[in-house]
Write a protein that holds these residues in place. Structure first.
Motif, PDB file in Angstrom:
ATOM      1  N   GLU A   1      -2.389  13.803   5.195  1.00  0.00           N
ATOM      2  CA  GLU A   1      -1.673  14.669   6.129  1.00  0.00           C
ATOM      3  C   GLU A   1      -0.437  13.975   6.704  1.00  0.00           C
ATOM      4  N   LEU A   2      -0.557  12.685   7.006  1.00  0.00           N
ATOM      5  CA  LEU A   2       0.622  11.954   7.463  1.00  0.00           C
ATOM      6  C   LEU A   2       1.656  11.881   6.341  1.00  0.00           C
ATOM      7  N   GLY A   3       1.193  11.666   5.111  1.00  0.00           N
ATOM      8  CA  GLY A   3       2.105  11.617   3.973  1.00  0.00           C
ATOM      9  C   GLY A   3       2.863  12.915   3.787  1.00  0.00           C
ATOM     10  N   GLU A   4       2.180  14.034   3.965  1.00  0.00           N
ATOM     11  CA  GLU A   4       2.844  15.338   3.857  1.00  0.00           C
ATOM     12  C   GLU A   4       3.941  15.468   4.916  1.00  0.00           C
ATOM     13  N   TRP A   5       3.638  15.000   6.131  1.00  0.00           N
ATOM     14  CA  TRP A   5       4.631  15.058   7.210  1.00  0.00           C
ATOM     15  C   TRP A   5       5.842  14.193   6.870  1.00  0.00           C
ATOM     16  N   VAL A   6       5.603  12.981   6.380  1.00  0.00           N
ATOM     17  CA  VAL A   6       6.695  12.060   6.049  1.00  0.00           C
ATOM     18  C   VAL A   6       7.578  12.644   4.952  1.00  0.00           C
ATOM     19  N   LEU A   7       6.964  13.156   3.900  1.00  0.00           N
ATOM     20  CA  LEU A   7       7.747  13.702   2.787  1.00  0.00           C
ATOM     21  C   LEU A   7       8.539  14.932   3.221  1.00  0.00           C
ATOM     22  N   GLU A   8       7.928  15.762   4.039  1.00  0.00           N
ATOM     23  CA  GLU A   8       8.615  16.969   4.507  1.00  0.00           C
ATOM     24  C   GLU A   8       9.810  16.609   5.389  1.00  0.00           C
TER      25      GLU A   8
ATOM     26  N   ALA B   1      10.935  11.764  -5.738  1.00  0.00           N
ATOM     27  CA  ALA B   1      10.074  10.751  -6.356  1.00  0.00           C
ATOM     28  C   ALA B   1      10.905   9.595  -6.896  1.00  0.00           C
ATOM     29  N   ALA B   2      12.063   9.888  -7.463  1.00  0.00           N
ATOM     30  CA  ALA B   2      12.915   8.832  -8.008  1.00  0.00           C
ATOM     31  C   ALA B   2      13.439   7.930  -6.893  1.00  0.00           C
ATOM     32  N   GLU B   3      13.838   8.524  -5.778  1.00  0.00           N
ATOM     33  CA  GLU B   3      14.317   7.728  -4.644  1.00  0.00           C
ATOM     34  C   GLU B   3      13.204   6.855  -4.094  1.00  0.00           C
ATOM     35  N   ILE B   4      12.011   7.394  -4.031  1.00  0.00           N
ATOM     36  CA  ILE B   4      10.860   6.630  -3.522  1.00  0.00           C
ATOM     37  C   ILE B   4      10.528   5.474  -4.443  1.00  0.00           C
TER      38      ILE B   4
ATOM     39  N   ALA C   1       0.831  -1.199   0.000  1.00  0.00           N
ATOM     40  CA  ALA C   1       0.000   0.000   0.000  1.00  0.00           C
ATOM     41  C   ALA C   1       0.868   1.252   0.000  1.00  0.00           C
ATOM     42  N   LYS C   2       0.522   2.185  -0.880  1.00  0.00           N
ATOM     43  CA  LYS C   2       1.254   3.447  -0.981  1.00  0.00           C
ATOM     44  C   LYS C   2       0.359   4.614  -0.564  1.00  0.00           C
ATOM     45  N   ASP C   3      -0.541   4.350   0.386  1.00  0.00           N
ATOM     46  CA  ASP C   3      -1.508   5.354   0.830  1.00  0.00           C
ATOM     47  C   ASP C   3      -0.844   6.565   1.477  1.00  0.00           C
ATOM     48  N   VAL C   4       0.310   6.350   2.096  1.00  0.00           N
ATOM     49  CA  VAL C   4       0.974   7.426   2.854  1.00  0.00           C
ATOM     50  C   VAL C   4       2.244   7.856   2.124  1.00  0.00           C
ATOM     51  N   GLY C   5       2.213   9.033   1.540  1.00  0.00           N
ATOM     52  CA  GLY C   5       3.395   9.566   0.876  1.00  0.00           C
ATOM     53  C   GLY C   5       3.820   8.814  -0.360  1.00  0.00           C
ATOM     54  N   SER C   6       2.973   7.922  -0.860  1.00  0.00           N
ATOM     55  CA  SER C   6       3.296   7.079  -2.028  1.00  0.00           C
ATOM     56  C   SER C   6       4.493   6.170  -1.766  1.00  0.00           C
ATOM     57  N   ILE C   7       4.755   5.868  -0.496  1.00  0.00           N
ATOM     58  CA  ILE C   7       5.911   5.053  -0.119  1.00  0.00           C
ATOM     59  C   ILE C   7       5.434   3.713   0.433  1.00  0.00           C
TER      60      ILE C   7
END
Length: 423
Positions: free
Chosen positions: A218-225, A231-234, A156-162
């Motif tokens: 919102e959690l995804g935004e926190w993780v990415l920040e 995107a390439a690393e992910i 699942a990539k629901d959070v931050g696409s990770i």
């Protein structure tokens, strides 16, 4: 956006056009479009939505249609600003009024006190109407119970696409709630260690963020920040995590675990695949957020095409884990198959609750809904040859799958399954 499993974004979130309440209303509109609104209300029945829509001069139906057309927040934000014509000064004034608005009815005041007593006893800083709403969202959703159902798949990539982060969030919340069951979180989980090392985030900090942010976006935004990953690393990390296979040192442990779960190491080749099977079997579910249903060409059930696939989808409906698939009246092939069998979607799904194996389903159908072999052959041929017949249907296929040489609905389904779970 499934609001039976997570709250919408905070009303104070400015992710859509910089307007208070717009991001929250977007999540609810998406959920309303997908029929996953849960206990939330959208549009004219929501006080905050009414005020946002009135400020924008946009109707609830118009906004819901725009959400369908613009699935990207940036594109939707541009549409909102262009359609409403609101200036930065007007938006700032609206935001200030909403952010400072106090509960002004007996009902709002009572709900605020009830929410504080239930979720934040002793807190004195929660005073505004929007703070009351945010507290209710948080209190209703932050606790995950991994004694009742498994965490999300590492796919699942629901959070931050990770990959893996959504699963780790479920475990983090469950551990804090004391409901983690047999799962492991943080430094005692090899998979979590790999994810946290990649992110450059500590287990404690991640857990705090996961508990405080029950909304995936919102959690995804926190993780990415806080990770700063590109995107390439992910993409590279996702591919490595999902395809991580046993090595010489872990091969024996992997094969032993396969035997414990009841699968052959020849069929399961990665740790994530084994994890998914283990989760499903431990809780007796079929989870189509982890894998595709069987091919529509499969004839394991009474020699009839598509029925085995429909069994998987029906079991997933019973497990509340249908994912992106459609079942029953929402699926053209299901409608045709059910009509041939002489069953309704609800009756079929209900029967599956008492029929745990394919052998049980076969016996039940043959006893109660017998079909002549010649009729089965004709039905199978009809479905095997069925495909788009209009320009509109072909346009739908091209939008979903891009260029393809396939010509039948079954071929499209197989390609779509592969694309859905490819990482």
């Amino acid at each position: 956006m499934n609001l039976t499993r997570q709250p919408p974004r905070r009303p104070t979130n400015l992710g859509i056009a910089g307007i208070v309440g717009a991001a929250r209303m977007t999540d609810k509109a998406r959920a309303a479009n997908e029929e996953t609104l849960g206990d939330y209300i959208y549009g004219e029945t929501s006080g905050l939505d009414q005020r946002v829509l009135a400020f924008l001069g946009i109707s609830a139906d118009e906004f819901a249609e725009a959400v369908k057309e613009h699935d990207d927040d940036a594109a939707l934000s541009n549409w909102v600003l262009e359609t409403s014509g609101k200036t930065a000064a007007e938006i700032a004034a609206f935001n200030e009024e909403r952010l400072t608005h106090m509960p002004d009815t007996d009902g709002h005041k009572q709900r605020l006190q009830q929410r504080i007593a239930r979720f934040a006893p002793g807190r004195t800083d929660i005073k505004t109407l929007l703070q009351s709403m945010e507290l209710d969202d948080w209190g209703s959703f932050w606790q995950a119970d991994l004694e009742a159902r498994p965490p999300r798949s590492a796919r699942a990539k629901d959070v931050g696409s990770i990959c893996g982060v959504a699963r780790m969030a479920d475990k983090a919340r469950a551990e804090r709630a004391g409901k983690i069951g047999d799962y492991l979180f943080g430094e005692v989980s090899g998979q979590d260690v790999r994810i946290l090392t990649f992110l450059g985030i500590t287990a404690d900090n991640f857990q705090e963020a996961a508990v405080n942010n029950p909304n995936n976006l919102e959690l995804g935004e926190w993780v990415l920040e806080n990770s700063g990953k590109s995107a390439a690393e992910i993409d590279a990390f996702n591919h490595t995590l999902v395809n991580y296979a046993p090595n010489d040192e872990t091969r024996e442990r992997f094969e032993s675990r396969c035997r414990e779960v009841g699968v052959s190491p020849a069929e399961i080749t990665t740790w994530v695949a084994l994890q998914d099977v283990d989760d499903e079997r431990s809780f007796g579910i079929v989870d189509l957020e982890r894998h595709a249903p069987r091919s529509p060409l499969n004839t394991d059930i009474c020699g009839i095409v598509h029925v085995a696939r429909m069994v998987d989808k029906g079991r997933a409906v019973n497990s509340d884990s249908l994912g992106l698939y459609y079942y029953g009246e929402d699926s053209r092939m299901d409608r045709i198959a059910l009509e041939f069998l002489g069953l309704t979607p609800d009756a079929f799904a209900a029967a599956l609750k008492t029929l745990p194996t394919d052998a049980d389903v076969n016996a039940w159908l043959r006893e109660n809904y017998p079909k002549d072999p010649a009729d089965i052959a004709a039905h199978n041929e009809r479905l095997l040859q069925a495909g788009p017949r209009s320009e509109r249907e072909w346009a739908f296929v091209k939008k979903m799958l891009g260029h393809t040489d396939a010509t039948t609905w079954f071929e499209f389904a197989v390609i779509d399954d592969e694309k859905t779970f490819a990482i």
